[in-house]
Design a protein around this motif. Sequence first.
Motif, PDB file in Angstrom:
ATOM      1  N   GLN A  37       0.837  -1.194   0.000  1.00 22.11           N
ATOM      2  CA  GLN A  37       0.000   0.000   0.000  1.00 22.11           C
ATOM      3  C   GLN A  37       0.876   1.250   0.000  1.00 22.11           C
ATOM      4  OE1 GLN A  37      -0.906  -2.566   2.272  1.00 22.11           O
ATOM      5  NE2 GLN A  37      -2.563  -3.199   0.951  1.00 22.11           N
ATOM      6  N   ASP A  38       0.256   2.368  -0.284  1.00 19.28           N
ATOM      7  CA  ASP A  38       0.944   3.651  -0.233  1.00 19.28           C
ATOM      8  C   ASP A  38       1.350   3.957   1.204  1.00 19.28           C
ATOM      9  OD1 ASP A  38       1.392   6.322  -1.817  1.00 19.28           O
ATOM     10  OD2 ASP A  38       0.532   6.867   0.127  1.00 19.28           O
ATOM     11  N   ALA A  39       2.517   4.521   1.392  1.00 22.88           N
ATOM     12  CA  ALA A  39       3.008   4.823   2.737  1.00 22.88           C
ATOM     13  C   ALA A  39       2.402   6.092   3.317  1.00 22.88           C
ATOM     14  CB  ALA A  39       4.532   4.947   2.708  1.00 22.88           C
ATOM     15  N   PHE A  40       1.898   6.988   2.461  1.00 25.48           N
ATOM     16  CA  PHE A  40       1.440   8.294   2.930  1.00 25.48           C
ATOM     17  C   PHE A  40      -0.027   8.315   3.388  1.00 25.48           C
ATOM     18  CE2 PHE A  40       5.019   9.215   0.156  1.00 25.48           C
ATOM     19  CZ  PHE A  40       5.727  10.144   0.885  1.00 25.48           C
ATOM     20  N   LEU A  41      -0.890   7.634   2.680  1.00 21.44           N
ATOM     21  CA  LEU A  41      -2.328   7.731   2.970  1.00 21.44           C
ATOM     22  C   LEU A  41      -2.699   7.358   4.404  1.00 21.44           C
ATOM     23  CD1 LEU A  41      -3.935   6.506  -0.372  1.00 21.44           C
ATOM     24  CD2 LEU A  41      -3.904   8.816   0.568  1.00 21.44           C
ATOM     25  N   PRO A  42      -2.207   6.249   4.951  1.00 24.17           N
ATOM     26  CA  PRO A  42      -2.571   5.932   6.336  1.00 24.17           C
ATOM     27  C   PRO A  42      -2.109   7.004   7.328  1.00 24.17           C
ATOM     28  CG  PRO A  42      -1.602   4.025   5.278  1.00 24.17           C
ATOM     29  CD  PRO A  42      -1.405   5.176   4.353  1.00 24.17           C
ATOM     30  N   LEU A  43      -0.970   7.620   7.052  1.00 25.10           N
ATOM     31  CA  LEU A  43      -0.474   8.661   7.955  1.00 25.10           C
ATOM     32  C   LEU A  43      -1.316   9.925   7.873  1.00 25.10           C
ATOM     33  CD1 LEU A  43       3.357   8.193   7.470  1.00 25.10           C
ATOM     34  CD2 LEU A  43       1.907   7.320   9.316  1.00 25.10           C
ATOM     35  N   ALA A  44      -1.833  10.214   6.687  1.00 26.46           N
ATOM     36  CA  ALA A  44      -2.732  11.368   6.545  1.00 26.46           C
ATOM     37  C   ALA A  44      -3.996  11.159   7.371  1.00 26.46           C
ATOM     38  CB  ALA A  44      -3.071  11.594   5.079  1.00 26.46           C
ATOM     39  N   VAL A  45      -4.529   9.947   7.335  1.00 23.59           N
ATOM     40  CA  VAL A  45      -5.720   9.636   8.139  1.00 23.59           C
ATOM     41  C   VAL A  45      -5.371   9.709   9.627  1.00 23.59           C
ATOM     42  CG1 VAL A  45      -7.415   7.857   8.709  1.00 23.59           C
ATOM     43  CG2 VAL A  45      -6.746   8.217   6.324  1.00 23.59           C
ATOM     44  N   ALA A  46      -4.251   9.124  10.011  1.00 22.95           N
ATOM     45  CA  ALA A  46      -3.842   9.120  11.417  1.00 22.95           C
ATOM     46  C   ALA A  46      -3.616  10.538  11.936  1.00 22.95           C
ATOM     47  CB  ALA A  46      -2.574   8.288  11.595  1.00 22.95           C
ATOM     48  N   ALA A  47      -3.109  11.416  11.086  1.00 21.46           N
ATOM     49  CA  ALA A  47      -2.858  12.803  11.501  1.00 21.46           C
ATOM     50  C   ALA A  47      -4.132  13.499  11.950  1.00 21.46           C
ATOM     51  CB  ALA A  47      -2.218  13.583  10.355  1.00 21.46           C
ATOM     52  N   THR A  48      -5.240  13.159  11.321  1.00 25.96           N
ATOM     53  CA  THR A  48      -6.497  13.831  11.652  1.00 25.96           C
ATOM     54  C   THR A  48      -7.235  13.182  12.821  1.00 25.96           C
ATOM     55  OG1 THR A  48      -7.785  12.532  10.059  1.00 25.96           O
ATOM     56  CG2 THR A  48      -6.762  14.573   9.247  1.00 25.96           C
ATOM     57  N   HIS A  49      -6.731  12.062  13.322  1.00 25.62           N
ATOM     58  CA  HIS A  49      -7.384  11.368  14.438  1.00 25.62           C
ATOM     59  C   HIS A  49      -6.544  11.363  15.719  1.00 25.62           C
ATOM     60  CE1 HIS A  49      -9.879   9.889  11.158  1.00 25.62           C
ATOM     61  NE2 HIS A  49     -10.765   9.564  12.082  1.00 25.62           N
TER      62      HIS A  49
END
Length: 108
Positions: A37-49
């Motif tokens: 999977q892409d390395a960035f997308l999960p971190l973007a979601v985690a940043a907002t939670h």
Amino acid sequence: MKVNTGLPAHDLNAVGAAAKAVEEGGFSGVSTQENRQDAFLPLAVAATHTETLELRTNIAIAFSRSPMVAANLGWDIQRASAGRFTLGIGSQVKGHDASPGPYCIRTQ
């Protein structure tokens, strides 16, 4: 001592709750790597939670995307996380280079 763990990158719908649980569990940070999977997308979601969790890519492949795309992704996550993002990049080895783009450097 800082303790990091991973995120369920295979299911973006589960990332927010997982990141919040990791933060509440006392972990220092989470990291992702670019394999399936892409390395960035999960971190973007985690940043907002989350509010304190450090966010980092263990390995984001450098040569498979334009430098501008990587910079924009990093900037967006850094801004969304209020400065908690660290970009870790890796060089792409020939075995992973299935479809070279204009930013791919081939060596022999």
